[in-house]
Motif scaffolding. Structure first.
Motif: not given
Length: 485
Positions: A411-422
């Motif tokens: 399992v690979v997870a790619v995260s960011d601190d942006g606005a996200g996806v509704p």
């Protein structure tokens, strides 16, 4: 014979015909054997009656023979000479000799009288199989049977003959041939055979007609499906559907499956049309920009924007590569079977992104343990697309983590601190050429193909790609792939 109804009717008729012929022959054989055995039993009874009289010493010309017209009798001695026959017997066959004229036996006089002193002894039981003093003997073995003909009083008929041996009190061995008529057997067999010859064709016609009507009724929905499919093909209107019968048989399932196929085909054609339209739209913009810059440069070389032309060319090249990859995936191209270490592949991809706006933090606890099977180039494309998407939307942080899951999966997870996806847009962003409004403001060159390609590649590798909210507040994309083992 191209008609299914005709083939079904013919097949059913042939099967029924073979079954009826086999059953009819069996009935005829059993009936003939039974009636022949009954005639043989009657003939044996008559033969034993005559043999019993001979064993008691009754003279030939005084033998009592019942039903002489229906039961012809012939008596022969050891030399095959005829010593006695039934009344009005004119010809005979099937008994060993065809003579019907009696010849006097040495043991009897011309009149058939006994020459010894025991001629008058007729006491005792006629059914006694062993010789008593002053009497002969009847053979206790089963009689021999044969078929033949006999002419009695001018009428010739077929008979079943029983042959039985008897010994006279004088010691002479005689053979009694008694017949029983086979007319009843022949008449019964002929009647049954005639009924079968008349009834069999009628029954076969009924079977063929019923099979034709039943098959026609059963295949009527199929003809409706065929007509509707022909109309759909002629009109190229994939929104039409074939009629589904109310039954729950194979034809109803066929119609249902056909409609499901038409639905999938309609969706595929619509997706293909939309893909072509979107691709044309996306290609038009960089091509138009590049053409404008080149035309301006040709007219005014000092105004040529070389960096802008190069950027448009790179954008056009990337878009063409994405379109080519999608076309190959849609064509059913299968990924390779190479073993790829996702941890090492992520490190390699991140190390090449030195000019990115935001640095990527990679967390791979145990390098070398995260091996999957597939195409290294396609998996690298997935990683690159996920990193590009995260960097476009992140404010300051992009995090990548790789971990082992159950049954050897990775399992690979790619995260960011942006606005996200509704939440309502989390499935839509994986569609081709779909870009949310915020994505357009941040990236004027994005075509909306990166995430679609990433999910398609993941699915073709036996995995999945999902999106959820990250702890940092942005989006968290999680790629699940089965392990190489």
């Amino acid at each position: 014979m191209r008609s299914v109804r005709a083939r079904a009717a013919l097949g059913a008729t042939v099967v029924v015909a073979l079954a009826l012929i086999g059953a009819g022959l069996s009935v005829l054989l059993v009936l003939r054997a039974d009636l022949t055995d009954q005639a043989g039993l009657q003939a044996e009874v008559v033969a034993r009656e005559v043999a019993g009289q001979l064993a008691l010493g009754v003279p030939y010309d005084r033998l009592e023979m019942r039903d002489e017209e229906d039961h012809p009798v012939q008596v022969t001695d050891e030399d095959g000479r005829v010593v006695a026959v039934s009344k009005d017997l004119q010809a005979i066959s099937g008994t060993g000799t065809d003579r019907v004229t009696p010849i006097p036996s040495p043991a009897f006089g011309a009149s058939g009288g006994r020459d010894d002193d025991n001629a008058g002894d007729d006491g005792g039981d006629d059914d006694d199989r062993r010789a008593a003093p002053g009497r002969g003997e009847v053979d206790s073995d089963e009689a021999d049977f044969d078929n033949g003909t006999a002419t009695v009083d001018g009428e010739t008929a077929d008979y079943r003959f029983a042959s039985l041996k008897a010994t006279t009190p004088a010691g002479a061995t005689l053979t009694v041939h008694a017949g029983a008529p086979l007319a009843a057997e022949q008449e019964a067999v002929g009647t049954v055979r005639g009924a079968m010859l008349i009834g069999l064709p009628v029954l076969l016609l009924v079977v063929a007609g019923v099979t034709w009507l039943v098959t026609r009724r059963a295949l009527r929905p199929v003809e409706g499906i065929r007509r509707e499919m022909a109309a759909i093909t002629a009109s190229e209107d994939l929104s039409r559907r074939v009629p589904e019968p109310g039954s729950r048989d194979e034809i109803a399932r066929l119609a249902r499956t056909t409609n499901e196929t038409l639905t999938a085909l309609e969706a595929s054609v619509e997706r293909q049309r939309r893909f072509v339209a979107d691709a044309s739209h996306e290609l038009r913009s960089p091509i138009a920009s590049l053409r404008t810059q080149l035309e301006v440069g040709a007219a005014h070389p000092e105004l040529l924007d070389v960096p802008g032309a190069v950027a448009d060319t790179v954008r056009l090249q990337a878009l063409a590569a994405d379109l080519l990859l999608l076309a190959r995936l849609d064509a059913g191209e299968r990924p390779g079977l190479a073993v790829v270490d996702l941890g090492a592949l992520f490190r390699e991809e991140v190390s090449q992104r030195t000019g990115d706006r935001i640095a990527v933090r990679v967390s791979v606890p145990d390098p070398g343990r995260f091996e999957v099977a597939g195409s290294r180039a396609q998996l690298a494309r997935v990683i690159g697309n996920l990193l590009d998407n995260a960097e476009r939307h992140a404010r300051s942080t992009v995090t990548v983590s790789v971990r082992a899951a159950e049954r050897g999966a990775v399992v690979v997870a790619v995260s960011d601190d942006g606005a996200g996806v509704p939440p309502k847009e989390r499935e839509r962003i994986f569609e081709r050429f779909v870009r949310l409004d915020e994505a357009r403001t941040r990236d004027e060159g994005g075509a909306g193909l990166g995430l679609a390609i990433a999910r398609d590649v993941a699915v073709r590798h036996g995995g999945r790609l999902t999106v959820d909210g990250a702890r940092e507040g942005g989006a968290r994309f999680e790629l699940w792939l089965p392990g190489a083992r």
